[in-house]
Design a protein around this motif. Structure first.
Motif, PDB file in Angstrom:
ATOM      1  N   LEU B 139       3.827   0.984   9.155  1.00  7.59           N
ATOM      2  CA  LEU B 139       4.244   2.234   8.504  1.00  7.59           C
ATOM      3  C   LEU B 139       3.178   2.797   7.580  1.00  7.59           C
ATOM      4  CD1 LEU B 139       7.872   1.713   7.132  1.00  7.59           C
ATOM      5  CD2 LEU B 139       7.137   3.354   8.856  1.00  7.59           C
ATOM      6  N   MET B 140       2.369   1.915   7.015  1.00  6.04           N
ATOM      7  CA  MET B 140       1.499   2.330   5.914  1.00  6.04           C
ATOM      8  C   MET B 140       0.341   3.207   6.369  1.00  6.04           C
ATOM      9  SD  MET B 140      -0.616  -1.168   5.090  1.00  6.04           S
ATOM     10  CE  MET B 140      -1.903  -1.763   6.203  1.00  6.04           C
ATOM     11  N   GLY B 141      -0.185   3.962   5.417  1.00  5.79           N
ATOM     12  CA  GLY B 141      -1.406   4.724   5.632  1.00  5.79           C
ATOM     13  C   GLY B 141      -2.484   4.180   4.723  1.00  5.79           C
ATOM     14  N   LYS B 142      -3.717   4.522   5.044  1.00  2.00           N
ATOM     15  CA  LYS B 142      -4.839   4.001   4.262  1.00  2.00           C
ATOM     16  C   LYS B 142      -5.204   4.930   3.104  1.00  2.00           C
ATOM     17  CE  LYS B 142      -6.194   0.204   6.336  1.00  2.00           C
ATOM     18  NZ  LYS B 142      -6.365  -1.018   5.531  1.00  2.00           N
ATOM     19  N   ARG B 181      -7.699  -6.925  -5.372  1.00  2.09           N
ATOM     20  CA  ARG B 181      -6.334  -7.404  -5.525  1.00  2.09           C
ATOM     21  C   ARG B 181      -5.548  -6.460  -6.421  1.00  2.09           C
ATOM     22  NH1 ARG B 181      -8.437 -13.253  -5.799  1.00  2.09           N
ATOM     23  NH2 ARG B 181      -9.185 -12.473  -7.794  1.00  2.09           N
ATOM     24  N   LEU B 182      -4.332  -6.135  -5.991  1.00  2.00           N
ATOM     25  CA  LEU B 182      -3.490  -5.190  -6.726  1.00  2.00           C
ATOM     26  C   LEU B 182      -3.103  -5.748  -8.101  1.00  2.00           C
ATOM     27  CD1 LEU B 182      -1.796  -2.524  -6.579  1.00  2.00           C
ATOM     28  CD2 LEU B 182       0.076  -3.924  -5.690  1.00  2.00           C
ATOM     29  N   LYS B 183      -3.427  -4.996  -9.146  1.00  2.00           N
ATOM     30  CA  LYS B 183      -3.109  -5.440 -10.503  1.00  2.00           C
ATOM     31  C   LYS B 183      -1.982  -4.621 -11.145  1.00  2.00           C
ATOM     32  CE  LYS B 183      -5.374  -8.152 -12.282  1.00  2.00           C
ATOM     33  NZ  LYS B 183      -5.267  -9.635 -12.222  1.00  2.00           N
ATOM     34  N   GLY B 184      -1.883  -3.343 -10.798  1.00  2.00           N
ATOM     35  CA  GLY B 184      -0.875  -2.494 -11.433  1.00  2.00           C
ATOM     36  C   GLY B 184      -1.072  -1.054 -11.015  1.00  2.00           C
ATOM     37  N   ALA B 231       6.566   6.036  -3.375  1.00  2.00           N
ATOM     38  CA  ALA B 231       5.485   5.408  -2.622  1.00  2.00           C
ATOM     39  C   ALA B 231       5.433   3.948  -3.047  1.00  2.00           C
ATOM     40  CB  ALA B 231       4.158   6.081  -2.922  1.00  2.00           C
ATOM     41  N   ILE B 232       5.004   3.093  -2.145  1.00  4.79           N
ATOM     42  CA  ILE B 232       4.914   1.675  -2.488  1.00  4.79           C
ATOM     43  C   ILE B 232       3.618   1.132  -1.897  1.00  4.79           C
ATOM     44  CG2 ILE B 232       6.175   0.729  -0.479  1.00  4.79           C
ATOM     45  CD1 ILE B 232       7.646  -1.120  -2.512  1.00  4.79           C
ATOM     46  N   PRO B 233       2.856   0.360  -2.687  1.00  2.56           N
ATOM     47  CA  PRO B 233       1.617  -0.199  -2.145  1.00  2.56           C
ATOM     48  C   PRO B 233       1.911  -1.400  -1.242  1.00  2.56           C
ATOM     49  CG  PRO B 233       1.869  -0.857  -4.434  1.00  2.56           C
ATOM     50  CD  PRO B 233       3.036   0.043  -4.112  1.00  2.56           C
ATOM     51  N   VAL B 234       1.017  -1.626  -0.293  1.00  4.34           N
ATOM     52  CA  VAL B 234       1.174  -2.747   0.639  1.00  4.34           C
ATOM     53  C   VAL B 234       0.008  -3.712   0.424  1.00  4.34           C
ATOM     54  CG1 VAL B 234       1.422  -3.401   3.069  1.00  4.34           C
ATOM     55  CG2 VAL B 234       2.218  -1.155   2.305  1.00  4.34           C
ATOM     56  N   ILE B 235       0.322  -4.989   0.312  1.00  7.89           N
ATOM     57  CA  ILE B 235      -0.741  -5.978   0.115  1.00  7.89           C
ATOM     58  C   ILE B 235      -0.800  -6.936   1.301  1.00  7.89           C
ATOM     59  CG2 ILE B 235      -0.596  -5.878  -2.405  1.00  7.89           C
ATOM     60  CD1 ILE B 235       0.907  -8.596  -2.233  1.00  7.89           C
ATOM     61  N   ARG B 240      -4.453  -8.507  -1.545  1.00  5.33           N
ATOM     62  CA  ARG B 240      -5.350  -7.346  -1.607  1.00  5.33           C
ATOM     63  C   ARG B 240      -4.629  -6.069  -1.185  1.00  5.33           C
ATOM     64  NH1 ARG B 240     -10.072 -10.126   1.818  1.00  5.33           N
ATOM     65  NH2 ARG B 240      -8.284 -10.050   3.221  1.00  5.33           N
ATOM     66  N   LEU B 241      -4.929  -4.982  -1.866  1.00  3.74           N
ATOM     67  CA  LEU B 241      -4.313  -3.689  -1.577  1.00  3.74           C
ATOM     68  C   LEU B 241      -4.860  -3.146  -0.260  1.00  3.74           C
ATOM     69  CD1 LEU B 241      -2.583  -1.269  -2.564  1.00  3.74           C
ATOM     70  CD2 LEU B 241      -4.611  -0.431  -3.756  1.00  3.74           C
ATOM     71  N   VAL B 242      -4.007  -3.025   0.766  1.00  6.95           N
ATOM     72  CA  VAL B 242      -4.505  -2.565   2.070  1.00  6.95           C
ATOM     73  C   VAL B 242      -3.934  -1.217   2.507  1.00  6.95           C
ATOM     74  CG1 VAL B 242      -5.139  -4.808   3.011  1.00  6.95           C
ATOM     75  CG2 VAL B 242      -2.769  -4.025   3.206  1.00  6.95           C
ATOM     76  N   GLY B 243      -2.915  -0.705   1.802  1.00 11.51           N
ATOM     77  CA  GLY B 243      -2.367   0.585   2.204  1.00 11.51           C
ATOM     78  C   GLY B 243      -1.213   0.979   1.305  1.00 11.51           C
ATOM     79  N   ARG B 244      -0.556   2.080   1.653  1.00 17.22           N
ATOM     80  CA  ARG B 244       0.615   2.528   0.893  1.00 17.22           C
ATOM     81  C   ARG B 244       1.582   3.206   1.852  1.00 17.22           C
ATOM     82  NH1 ARG B 244       0.399   6.347   3.165  1.00 17.22           N
ATOM     83  NH2 ARG B 244      -0.775   8.270   2.915  1.00 17.22           N
TER      84      ARG B 244
END
Lengths: 450, 450
Positions: B139-142, B181-184, B231-235, B240-244
């Motif tokens: 589902l996610m986009g970059k 890496r997603l921190k906030g 929106a929600i980030p995808v790890i 690691r943050l790879v999409g949303r």
């Protein structure tokens, strides 16, 4: 990464409540999202839920109030003074606050409104209470960022910063004229990428989607989905910008509408949940069962007309549930496809071409099923030639009629302005049971002669 | 303010196409939204739709390609060279481009990817193709805006302006460390209201909701709805943050899931629309009808076991469709409520308390219906005492059993990991027909003795 509510955790909270250990409860719930706390409160008994509500601060309780089950909310609101309710509402956005006030008894409504501290907020809420809850006016909120077309970007940014402080999420920046009439929009991207010296009149996008205050909520949902909008401005009769609707409210509309159609198709006439009381569930379910029972009486009567067949061809009666079941299933399939097509606006072509299509489809399905039936009756049930012929011809006829009833009753209802979803489920199965059995015995009499 | 597509307008367009008046068509379609053009193309024949596609510029056609019916899209893509498809995809966001590539035949996929001009874009798309389409990764986009926790706000704003130019809608600004890496997150509101001199580490919100690449799409939808996220980030596995994922993609997931459940409840096993071909509609509908037919055979067999009743109590057979209909309707109601409860995660309490509740509910409904039945049979159908007693006791028993089957089959399926929605509709009505008729005749035999 969703918080999982375990039985142990609920037990721990119940323990802390019973021992009145307020501080520990506060610490425990500190980092938990309001949506999760609402869920936890739903698992507790009423006094426990109210206890939790009282020990949390109003920023969190206001959001909890929104998320929690309607029944628990009603009980909590009854426990609170008008001043306390007003304090909760001061924390909420105008549309959410208006929704909660709308649930209060008439006399309390006015008391609560008079206790609201922020006068602008109160005025906005009172304004929102005027609209029908199923319309754009009932969905919209007053929080939006708007700028005057005559400003320059510098004034704009300053004004916007002030406005944005009152708005939880900035979706779009709307542009209005001196009379507050909607002229266009500025995108957030423009804001981030345009130099601050540009005049508004040069950067704003004059083409902007909007809805009117009296547009029905499902229509707003359809438009926002179709045009892929995250927010849409709402204008009044004079074209003035009066509010905005955001996609999260639309998600609720879509979900509710889908749940409602699903329940109607299953013969449940009000919005109920598995955890509702037996009385509520009965109220939602019994009317459809009574309808089905009355339909059942008619099938008994219809068969009574053909009781002469009982002596010579008693086996005919063994097939009535099979015929009724096939008629019911085909009818529900046809009506479900049409009801969804109407809801999603994906039905094209004339009524006549639809008729031809349904008949062809039924002929194809009916013939395949009749072949299975003939083979099955011959090998499994040891049926003679005439009876086999009777059942097969009946099956094909019943399938055609059932699919036509299933297709055209929803179309007809829609034409006269009734929700076509009403015609799925018990309504269609009951009518098709009656028609199916009548057709079956009529054909049987013609072939077998009794 | 939605554009209404009239028959006249379609006729006008067909006329212009047949006369090859390209310029006039371009002018006519200039100001029309791509979603409306997609709808117009759906009303034209294939060659007309392809003609329209060719005369519009690629910014518009790319969006049209996304909106249009899958079948028309397939035809258009077949007409285009790999280079032309790549040009369309260069206009689209990564998730939309990946969705279209996924629909292409294997050999064309690679050709199209090799023709993509923007290398970064191509890399992102290839990355997205790895994920299952029903997962968060699918589902996610970059496209997202992210900043490093070690930057200060000045660097941030500069970087963000650059990133925002590639992102259609800025939902959230994510904060990552040196390892991505997603921190906030930083809120847009913070951006508008915070002084530009503040360091990132001081303003970012360390608590951020996220999902993993392999989280199922319906789970993502539930989480975003529950926590009210746009929106929600995808790890990935390493954090690691790879999409949303944005809420508009979730709206589609919710809509599709609701449509699917609705269709399953109506005995339709694939995602079909009223305008699909007869073959496709048959493929979706016939399997359930065959199931119902086989169930019908069993009801015939069951009644055959009781054919001794035919002589002395032939009227018993008049009631079989009524009993079967009541069993079916009650079962569908119970299963619909449970299936929705499972989907919305609103079922609390133990299996035993659910059992007690269903039995009480059925006893209440069954008794009311039995009273109506006794009165109705007495006055309308002139039934004698023993038969009336038989039918009433059977009705109550059948309702109880049917509601238990309707409740516990979905729960059971869910426990073993099968979609409980499969157990609504034809499956439940067929099992309940069989059980209902068996119970009815067994009770009749006990009371009437044949």
């Amino acid at each position: 990464m969703e918080f999982k509510i375990s039985r142990d955790f609920i037990a721990q909270i119940e323990q802390l409540i019973s021992e009145n250990r307020e501080k520990e409860l506060q610490d425990l719930l500190e980092d938990i999202h309001y949506a999760d706390i609402a869920e936890i409160m739903g698992e507790l008994d009423d006094s426990g839920a109210i206890y939790i509500f009282h020990i949390l601060d109003s920023e969190k309780t206001a959001e909890i109030l929104l998320e929690i089950d309607e029944e628990v909310r009603e009980k909590i609101l009854r426990e609170l003074s008008s001043k306390e309710i007003a304090e909760e509402l001061d924390e909420l956005s105008t549309d959410d606050a208006a929704d909660i006030i709308a649930e209060l008894p008439q006399d309390r409504k006015e008391e609560v409104i008079s206790e609201l501290v922020d006068v602008e907020h109160a005025k906005d809420i009172v304004d929102l209470l005027r609209y029908d809850e199923d319309s754009a006016g009932g969905l919209m909120g007053k929080e939006l960022v708007k700028v005057n077309e005559n400003w320059n970007v510098l004034t704009c940014v300053k004004e916007m910063r002030e406005q944005a402080a009152n708005v939880q999420r900035v979706h779009s920046i709307y542009v209005v004229d001196d009379e507050n009439r909607l002229k266009g929009r500025l995108s957030l991207k423009d804001l981030l990428t345009t130099s601050t010296k540009t005049p508004i009149s040069e950067v704003y996008i004059p083409k902007v989607d909007f809805v009117k205050v009296d547009t029905p909520d499902v229509e707003v949902a359809r438009i926002m989905q179709k045009y892929d909008l995250e927010a849409i401005p709402v204008i009044d009769e004079l074209g003035r910008l009066v509010g905005r609707i955001t996609i999260d409210d639309i998600v609720d509309v879509i979900k509710e509408e889908a749940d409602k159609d699903y329940q109607l198709a299953a013969g449940i006439s009000q919005d109920v949940e598995a955890d509702d009381s037996i009385i509520e569930l009965t109220r939602a379910r019994l009317p459809w069962l009574v309808l089905a029972l009355l339909g059942g009486f008619i099938t008994v009567k219809v068969m009574g007309l053909f009781d002469a067949a009982m002596k010579a061809h008693g086996e005919l009666f063994f097939y009535t549930p099979l015929i009724a079941a096939m008629a019911g299933n085909v009818g529900v399939q046809s009506s479900a496809i049409i009801v969804q097509g109407i809801a999603n606006n994906t039905i094209s072509g004339s009524l006549f071409s639809r008729l031809i299509k349904e008949v062809s489809l039924s002929l194809l399905n009916g013939t395949i099923l009749a072949i299975i039936l003939i083979l099955g009756s011959h090998f499994l049930l040891d049926v003679d030639y005439d009876l086999g012929l009777t059942i097969s011809i009946s099956l094909i006829s019943v399938i055609i009629i059932a699919s036509l009833i299933g297709t055209f009753i929803p179309i007809l209802l829609n034409k006269v302005g009734v929700d076509p979803a009403l015609a799925t489920g018990p309504f269609i199965t009951t009518s098709n049971d009656i028609c199916g059995i009548l057709i079956y015995f009529t054909i049987a009499r013609a072939i077998l002669g009794f």
